[in-house]
Design a protein around this motif. Structure first.
Motif, PDB file in Angstrom:
ATOM      1  N   TYR A   1       0.812  -1.161   0.097  1.00 60.94           N
ATOM      2  CA  TYR A   1      -0.114   0.168   0.005  1.00 60.94           C
ATOM      3  C   TYR A   1       0.978   1.223  -0.102  1.00 60.94           C
ATOM      4  O   TYR A   1       0.402   2.338  -0.404  1.00 60.94           O
ATOM      5  N   LYS A   2       2.145   1.163   0.335  1.00 56.79           N
ATOM      6  CA  LYS A   2       2.907   2.359   0.340  1.00 56.79           C
ATOM      7  C   LYS A   2       3.801   2.369  -1.252  1.00 56.79           C
ATOM      8  O   LYS A   2       4.639   3.216  -1.288  1.00 56.79           O
ATOM      9  N   CYS A   3       3.502   1.408  -1.892  1.00 53.99           N
ATOM     10  CA  CYS A   3       4.472   1.428  -3.461  1.00 53.99           C
ATOM     11  C   CYS A   3       3.786   2.318  -4.422  1.00 53.99           C
ATOM     12  O   CYS A   3       2.523   2.119  -4.741  1.00 53.99           O
TER      13      CYS A   3
ATOM     14  N   LEU B   1      -9.700 -11.997  -9.957  1.00 56.88           N
ATOM     15  CA  LEU B   1      -8.740 -11.259  -9.335  1.00 56.88           C
ATOM     16  C   LEU B   1      -8.251 -11.070  -8.043  1.00 56.88           C
ATOM     17  O   LEU B   1      -9.419 -10.618  -7.259  1.00 56.88           O
ATOM     18  N   TYR B   2      -7.214 -11.779  -7.283  1.00 56.59           N
ATOM     19  CA  TYR B   2      -6.930 -11.725  -5.930  1.00 56.59           C
ATOM     20  C   TYR B   2      -6.120 -10.553  -5.374  1.00 56.59           C
ATOM     21  O   TYR B   2      -5.193 -10.324  -6.297  1.00 56.59           O
ATOM     22  N   PHE B   3      -6.365  -9.965  -4.550  1.00 58.35           N
ATOM     23  CA  PHE B   3      -5.243  -9.101  -4.055  1.00 58.35           C
ATOM     24  C   PHE B   3      -4.660  -9.616  -2.722  1.00 58.35           C
ATOM     25  O   PHE B   3      -5.282 -10.133  -1.753  1.00 58.35           O
ATOM     26  N   MET B   4      -3.320  -9.652  -2.742  1.00 60.21           N
ATOM     27  CA  MET B   4      -2.528 -10.313  -1.604  1.00 60.21           C
ATOM     28  C   MET B   4      -1.441  -9.404  -1.106  1.00 60.21           C
ATOM     29  O   MET B   4      -1.128  -8.852  -1.990  1.00 60.21           O
ATOM     30  N   ASN B   5      -1.188  -9.349  -0.072  1.00 56.17           N
ATOM     31  CA  ASN B   5      -0.056  -8.506   0.426  1.00 56.17           C
ATOM     32  C   ASN B   5       1.229  -8.941   0.567  1.00 56.17           C
ATOM     33  O   ASN B   5       1.612 -10.252   0.745  1.00 56.17           O
ATOM     34  N   TYR B   6       2.183  -7.910  -0.165  1.00 53.66           N
ATOM     35  CA  TYR B   6       3.527  -8.076   0.159  1.00 53.66           C
ATOM     36  C   TYR B   6       4.036  -6.920   0.704  1.00 53.66           C
ATOM     37  O   TYR B   6       4.493  -5.925  -0.010  1.00 53.66           O
TER      38      TYR B   6
ATOM     39  N   THR C   1       2.973  -2.792   6.542  1.00 54.59           N
ATOM     40  CA  THR C   1       2.484  -3.501   7.452  1.00 54.59           C
ATOM     41  C   THR C   1       1.089  -3.392   8.018  1.00 54.59           C
ATOM     42  O   THR C   1       0.537  -3.988   8.073  1.00 54.59           O
ATOM     43  N   ARG C   2       1.341  -1.991   8.744  1.00 55.28           N
ATOM     44  CA  ARG C   2       0.228  -1.547   9.313  1.00 55.28           C
ATOM     45  C   ARG C   2      -1.158  -1.593   8.492  1.00 55.28           C
ATOM     46  O   ARG C   2      -2.168  -2.244   8.993  1.00 55.28           O
ATOM     47  N   THR C   3      -0.983  -1.029   7.398  1.00 54.00           N
ATOM     48  CA  THR C   3      -2.118  -1.120   6.558  1.00 54.00           C
ATOM     49  C   THR C   3      -2.567  -2.332   5.965  1.00 54.00           C
ATOM     50  O   THR C   3      -3.749  -2.499   5.683  1.00 54.00           O
ATOM     51  N   ALA C   4      -1.420  -3.100   5.737  1.00 53.04           N
ATOM     52  CA  ALA C   4      -1.887  -4.619   5.145  1.00 53.04           C
ATOM     53  C   ALA C   4      -2.786  -5.278   6.211  1.00 53.04           C
ATOM     54  O   ALA C   4      -3.680  -5.809   5.958  1.00 53.04           O
TER      55      ALA C   4
ATOM     56  N   GLU D   1      -2.214 -13.673  11.349  1.00 52.96           N
ATOM     57  CA  GLU D   1      -2.146 -15.157  10.373  1.00 52.96           C
ATOM     58  C   GLU D   1      -2.600 -14.752   9.178  1.00 52.96           C
ATOM     59  O   GLU D   1      -1.826 -15.295   8.399  1.00 52.96           O
ATOM     60  N   SER D   2      -3.405 -13.900   8.707  1.00 57.10           N
ATOM     61  CA  SER D   2      -4.019 -13.751   7.209  1.00 57.10           C
ATOM     62  C   SER D   2      -2.843 -13.002   6.675  1.00 57.10           C
ATOM     63  O   SER D   2      -2.408 -13.318   5.490  1.00 57.10           O
ATOM     64  N   PHE D   3      -2.287 -12.014   7.244  1.00 55.07           N
ATOM     65  CA  PHE D   3      -1.113 -11.328   6.808  1.00 55.07           C
ATOM     66  C   PHE D   3       0.040 -12.221   6.529  1.00 55.07           C
ATOM     67  O   PHE D   3       0.730 -12.259   5.307  1.00 55.07           O
ATOM     68  N   ASN D   4       0.458 -13.039   7.663  1.00 59.46           N
ATOM     69  CA  ASN D   4       1.500 -13.986   7.412  1.00 59.46           C
ATOM     70  C   ASN D   4       1.240 -14.873   6.221  1.00 59.46           C
ATOM     71  O   ASN D   4       2.150 -15.235   5.636  1.00 59.46           O
TER      72      ASN D   4
END
Length: 235
Positions: free
Chosen positions: A75-77, A103-108, A116-119, A189-192
């Protein structure tokens, strides 16, 4: 409703290595988009298909669509912002709305603490308020990302900022539910899960695109459409 990578011990690459730009839209017909980046630095693992658990992930499209596309984003990219605003609508029109893919969105998340906070907060939005509100929040966050890239690594997306942003698309009671879920670290857990998958697939920049678990290294919209067509045929 994301870019992950490891090239030896180098840091993940953001928009400077993965620049996306639209060639043009004429009479609502999309001519295409170009992916400019150092694809050769992508880990070899990302060139092979991987089994992926898509459960409990935000997505756009028909659940029965034969092909699954993943965007890994931060989200900061700045480039993810451009991708979300200029390329995602094209993918929706050409592939999602036609029923060819979902289409899926997943965090990196790798740029700074905001990432990390926003994700994690977005994961809480999805868990507590569902898919539709997640995508509204997702789009708002990118819309509010500063245009000046000097802010890329400055802590801007505070807890209050995130809650206030969510209030634009959710009631106070709903926001309180999300904030509690987030403060209790229930989205960890979802983030990891996203971060582990990003690492497993071996992407090296954000946004990184995968089609049925296989890295997309094409250069145009036609390349992506061809890859989706082949994936639908099991190729």
């Amino acid at each position: 409703m994301a870019k992950n990578k490891k090239n030896n011990k180098s840091q993940p690459k953001s928009s400077s290595k993965f620049t996306f730009w639209m060639i043009g839209i004429i009479a609502a017909f999309v001519l295409g988009f170009i992916f400019i980046g150092n694809h050769s630095k992508t880990d070899d693992k990302s060139k092979t298909k991987e089994s992926i658990d898509y459960s409990n992930q935000p997505f756009l499209g028909d659940k029965s669509a034969p092909v699954s596309i993943i965007e890994f984003g931060d989200y900061k990219c700045p480039n993810c912002k451009n991708f979300n605003e200029n390329v995602i609508p094209v993918i929706e029109k050409e592939l999602v709305d036609t029923g060819k893919a979902k289409l899926y969105f997943m965090n990196y998340a790798f740029i700074n603490v905001d990432s990390t906070r926003t994700a994690k907060f977005a994961e809480s939005v999805y868990h507590e308020l569902g898919n539709e509100t997640f995508w509204k929040f997702h789009d708002l966050i990118y819309k509010k990302q500063p245009e000046d890239t000097k802010y890329e690594k400055i802590d801007l997306f505070t807890d209050k900022f995130l809650a206030d942003t969510l209030k634009e698309v959710a009631s106070d009671a709903e926001v309180n539910k999300v904030v509690k879920h987030f403060n209790d670290d229930q989205s960890k857990e979802s983030f990891n899960k996203d971060m582990d998958l990003a690492k497993k697939l071996g992407a090296t920049g954000t946004p990184a695109i995968y089609v049925n678990g296989q890295y997309f290294d094409g250069q145009t919209m036609d390349d992506l459409k061809d890859m989706v067509d082949k994936a639908a045929k099991g190729e």
